[in-house]
Scaffold this active site. Structure first.
Site, PDB file in Angstrom:
ATOM      1  N   SER A   1      43.124  37.084  48.275  1.00  0.00           N
ATOM      2  CA  SER A   1      44.147  38.127  48.098  1.00  0.00           C
ATOM      3  C   SER A   1      43.763  39.362  48.904  1.00  0.00           C
ATOM      4  O   SER A   1      44.612  40.024  49.487  1.00  0.00           O
ATOM      5  CB  SER A   1      44.280  38.497  46.619  1.00  0.00           C
ATOM      6  OG  SER A   1      44.691  37.384  45.874  1.00  0.00           O
TER       7      SER A   1
ATOM      8  N   ARG B   1      35.422  29.102  46.436  1.00  0.00           N
ATOM      9  CA  ARG B   1      35.787  28.718  47.808  1.00  0.00           C
ATOM     10  C   ARG B   1      34.568  28.425  48.657  1.00  0.00           C
ATOM     11  O   ARG B   1      34.541  27.503  49.442  1.00  0.00           O
ATOM     12  CB  ARG B   1      36.597  29.847  48.473  1.00  0.00           C
ATOM     13  CG  ARG B   1      37.956  30.023  47.869  1.00  0.00           C
ATOM     14  CD  ARG B   1      38.514  31.368  48.207  1.00  0.00           C
ATOM     15  NE  ARG B   1      37.653  32.419  47.698  1.00  0.00           N
ATOM     16  CZ  ARG B   1      37.980  33.689  47.627  1.00  0.00           C
ATOM     17  NH1 ARG B   1      39.140  34.085  48.069  1.00  0.00           N
ATOM     18  NH2 ARG B   1      37.159  34.581  47.132  1.00  0.00           N
TER      19      ARG B   1
ATOM     20  N   LYS C   1      41.481  50.016  38.771  1.00  0.00           N
ATOM     21  CA  LYS C   1      41.763  49.563  40.130  1.00  0.00           C
ATOM     22  C   LYS C   1      43.168  49.968  40.558  1.00  0.00           C
ATOM     23  O   LYS C   1      44.092  49.924  39.755  1.00  0.00           O
ATOM     24  CB  LYS C   1      41.654  48.031  40.172  1.00  0.00           C
ATOM     25  CG  LYS C   1      40.669  47.513  41.200  1.00  0.00           C
ATOM     26  CD  LYS C   1      40.593  46.013  41.021  1.00  0.00           C
ATOM     27  CE  LYS C   1      39.968  45.296  42.183  1.00  0.00           C
ATOM     28  NZ  LYS C   1      39.909  43.852  41.914  1.00  0.00           N
TER      29      LYS C   1
ATOM     30  N   HIS D   1      45.409  29.968  44.788  1.00  0.00           N
ATOM     31  CA  HIS D   1      45.524  30.064  43.325  1.00  0.00           C
ATOM     32  C   HIS D   1      46.387  28.912  42.788  1.00  0.00           C
ATOM     33  O   HIS D   1      46.045  28.279  41.793  1.00  0.00           O
ATOM     34  CB  HIS D   1      46.188  31.378  42.904  1.00  0.00           C
ATOM     35  CG  HIS D   1      45.376  32.609  43.165  1.00  0.00           C
ATOM     36  ND1 HIS D   1      45.876  33.701  43.847  1.00  0.00           N
ATOM     37  CD2 HIS D   1      44.109  32.943  42.820  1.00  0.00           C
ATOM     38  CE1 HIS D   1      44.938  34.642  43.905  1.00  0.00           C
ATOM     39  NE2 HIS D   1      43.860  34.206  43.300  1.00  0.00           N
TER      40      HIS D   1
END
Ligand code: PNS
Length: 161
Positions: free
Chosen positions: A131, A93, A44, A20
């Site tokens: 993460s 990514r 969440k 990040h």
């Protein structure tokens, strides 16, 4: 004088990784101001509460005066528009990220055509960091030094899983 360009870099940042930070730094090399926008997602169950994630983000971005850390809820494009941002920055990514990101970018553009999405690639050394994997590894007693900021690593180790 040319227009100053603000972008929003949204995410859950649970927790913030060096990947990040790499994207934030790259964004700063192109844009004038980067708003790191942490989504408040009530559906969440995060590892770190919002306040702690904001706190960690502020600590690790304190070196950059052109970065602000904020929280948002509701639609990202509305928030971006309200904050005067020209674009949304997202890190990509691998090809596997692309499909979901592409779908989200087109949907966001349909809702707010004036907000662009800019995809950026992190340094190769962070191309496999997420993460989700970091959370899983610490939960199972492992560690990922060098892939997350030191302050995050310390807090990950303090959690009683
Ligand atoms: O780090 P993440 O969890 O991959 O970030 C996802 C995020 C925050 C960018 C995405 O969930 C989002 O934009 N949420 C806000 C709600 C919204 O605008 N949804 C419509 C997306 S097309």
């Amino acid at each position: 004088m040319s227009e100053r360009i603000t972008v929003v870099y949204p995410g859950s940042f649970d927790p913030v990784t060096n990947g990040h930070l790499d994207i934030i730094e790259r964004s700063l090399s192109i844009f004038d101001r980067v708003i790191v926008a942490l989504l408040i997602n009530v559906d969440k169950q995060p590892l770190f509460p919002v306040e702690e994630r904001v706190d960690m983000l502020k600590t690790v971005t304190a070196q950059w005066p052109r970065v602000d850390v904020e929280t948002f809820d509701g639609l990202l494009v509305n928030y971006a528009l309200q904050r005067g941002a020209k674009a949304i920055v997202r890190g990509i990514r691998a090809l596997s990220d692309f499909e979901y990101e592409f779908q989200m970018a087109l949907m966001n553009r349909r809702m707010q055509p004036q907000i662009e999405t800019v995809f950026m690639m992190p340094a190769e050394k962070y191309s496999y960091v997420s993460s989700r994997l970091v959370r899983e590894i610490y939960k199972l007693g492992g560690a990922t030094p060098g892939l997350i900021p030191d302050v995050v690593e310390q807090r990950m180790k303090q959690i009683k899983y």
